[in-house]
Design an enzyme around this catalytic site. Sequence first.
Site, PDB file in Angstrom:
ATOM      1  N   GLU A  53       0.805  -1.212   0.000  1.00 48.45           N
ATOM      2  CA  GLU A  53       0.000   0.000   0.000  1.00 48.45           C
ATOM      3  C   GLU A  53       0.843   1.268   0.000  1.00 48.45           C
ATOM      4  O   GLU A  53       0.530   2.221  -0.703  1.00 48.45           O
ATOM      5  CB  GLU A  53      -0.931   0.005   1.217  1.00 48.45           C
ATOM      6  CG  GLU A  53      -2.055   1.001   1.031  1.00 48.45           C
ATOM      7  CD  GLU A  53      -2.996   1.070   2.213  1.00 48.45           C
ATOM      8  OE1 GLU A  53      -2.753   0.373   3.210  1.00 48.45           O
ATOM      9  OE2 GLU A  53      -3.965   1.832   2.121  1.00 48.45           O
ATOM     10  N   ASP A  54       1.917   1.289   0.778  1.00 47.55           N
ATOM     11  CA  ASP A  54       2.626   2.553   1.000  1.00 47.55           C
ATOM     12  C   ASP A  54       3.970   2.675   0.297  1.00 47.55           C
ATOM     13  O   ASP A  54       4.629   3.705   0.412  1.00 47.55           O
ATOM     14  CB  ASP A  54       2.864   2.757   2.511  1.00 47.55           C
ATOM     15  CG  ASP A  54       1.565   2.987   3.258  1.00 47.55           C
ATOM     16  OD1 ASP A  54       0.571   3.333   2.589  1.00 47.55           O
ATOM     17  OD2 ASP A  54       1.546   2.817   4.485  1.00 47.55           O
TER      18      ASP A  54
END
Length: 726
Positions: free
Chosen positions: A79-80
């Site tokens: 996700e990051d």
Amino acid sequence: MSQMIRQYDLIEKVKGYNEKADIALLNRAYVYSMKAHGNQRRASGQPYLVHPLEVASILADLKLDDASIAAGLLHDTIEDTLATYEEIKDLFGEEVANLVEGVTKLSKIEFTSKVVEHAENFRKLMLAMSKDIRILLIKLADRYHNMGTLHHISKPEKRKRIAQETMDIYVPLADRIGLYSIKTVLEDMSFRYLEPEEYAKIEKRMAFLTSQSNLVDKVIADLKKHMKEFGIECSISGRTKTVFSVYRKMVNKNLTFDQLTDTVAYRIVVKDKKDCYEVLGHIHDIYKAIPGRFKDYISNPKLNGYQSLHTSVIGPFGNRMEIQIRTEEMHEISESGVAAHWLYKQESSGSSTEGTQYKWVRRLMDMLQNTDDPEEFLENTKLALFKDSVFIFTPKGDLITLPNGATPLDFAYDVHSEVGNHCQTAKINGRVVPLRTRLNNGDQIEIITSKKQTPSPGWREFVVTAKARSAINKFFRMQEQDEKIALGREILEKAAKREKYPFKEKELARVIGEFNMNSLDETYVAIAQGSLFPRQVFSVLFPREVEQLEEINTLPMSAGESKHVPSPKGASPETAVGIYGLTPGMSIHIAKCCNPLPGENIVGIINTGRGITIHSESCKNLEALSDQPDRFLPVAWGDEGMEDSGKVFQARLRVILNHEPGALSSFTTEIFNKGGNIVDLHIESKSTDNYVLRCDVEVKGLGHFRDIMAGITKLKCVASAERVAS
Ligand code: MN
């Protein structure tokens, strides 16, 4: 937060319960996560890596397997960071990659402002999306650590929103899968941000109560002394209740702040069940029990499996105190729920020699993947699977649940039957899809309606909700109803035109009341169905005219009745119906058994004292009279009785109609087009293939009737039609 954890500590913790742990895998995951997160920092200013490390550590506390710990270290990378599923799969294998991807998907669920309203559905969505129970455990550990560092978030509204989410979504989820220790802390941390003033007040009061001369230590010492005297092997602890649990108790028991005296739960953990009751007996001997506060959750476990004995007593220093008595196993289960439950099951089965305590997760997974019987799974884990539901988002972000297999059309009907009926196009996640597309969890759906769109019969084949199906059926029923209304209106208008009764539709209000109808539509339907005759309508609208006409023209409705028919003005001398061969002034009626039509050969039958009955020459009833030739009177239709006389006669039909949409309508329309007037219509029988109808039609005469017959027998929907006697 306490001391920052290091990879070394994590490895030690894992080794503590899993000798065979794949340390190399965990180290590689650690290094990968460190590189991926690079210079990222948390709101606290700490390196980002602290977060995945803490999450992995929480998972280690739950004694989870290697894949879960590795996924904990990697949980934010997809996700990051620039990391991809493929890359993680290549480096750490499919199992770890699927866990990380699963957590990423859960993180992408957008909790809207509607979270409170839709909390239950959000929770179900989370469960439904956690195909592997470990995904949910990782997500809970993630939230647990984030709540612990929430004070670093500077915006109060954001803190509050996150706390609300935690309270509404994650706390109940932790409860459901039995992670009670995590649940208790999560709800307390949430409460701190949701009700800061309430929290501070209770916290202060609790600090005051516990600070009083080391009360807790003194009580524990006293309990220990007594238990030793009784020779009971046990461990005793006193745990300060969380602020939230005290608050909840105050609210539930309606206690004021000053009545709050009991903020510590003392816990006596013993070897086995019989010891629990023995300890309870001793406690009630030593201290004064408070009536009504004893609860036996051992004989009567809570729904989530919690077992313990609870009692409240006046303690050694005059303090009220709650004591919980349980076995070690009960204690483990109360702390880590499902986890401990499986752990104990596995040990007692004696099959485990490896001491790999995380096996419970494997068992859970196996069941998730292999069990054909969801009941069995629920039975064992108390985790609802929601296999029967699909959770989808509305365009506004509301989360609603539909049965598995539901289509955009089911959704449209769920919103409103009008939205369903006019549903033209559906979009899933912004893309136009066929209406029969099956929905998936998390899909966002948009329905485009058009006034021109109406249900198609094929829709019934793919909708799965009862709501949609019944709305579609209702639409078709209404359509039939609309046809009947139009039909009724047509019958009435034609009859009015023929009999020269001018009227406006609004005048029919009087008719509605007169015949106990609820609406104009209902009146038209009654006319179409033949339960109300145009003539009855006219008798209300034009009472005088109809009365006059009846004197002249109406024939008795049943063979038993007869009516004296005087000569109408300007008619032929014979009779009102224009039959030659009768004495003027004779009472006549047309036989209902055969309803002869002008153009047919007829015969009169003399009924002494009751006038003449006109039968068709071919009427079967005449056979019975063949021995009474003196009663036969030769008669014939006069000019007045012929087809252009303006008079009408009834003929009865028996028609078999194919059972198909619109059949009834095309049948009746055809009769109208031929100038006939339906005065009665009955469905005598009905099967999946056809209807058998009995239909009385007013016609001008035989020629007219034959014309009608020719018309209807040509119709595709008419299987057969014949004229019948009454
Ligand atoms: Mn995270």
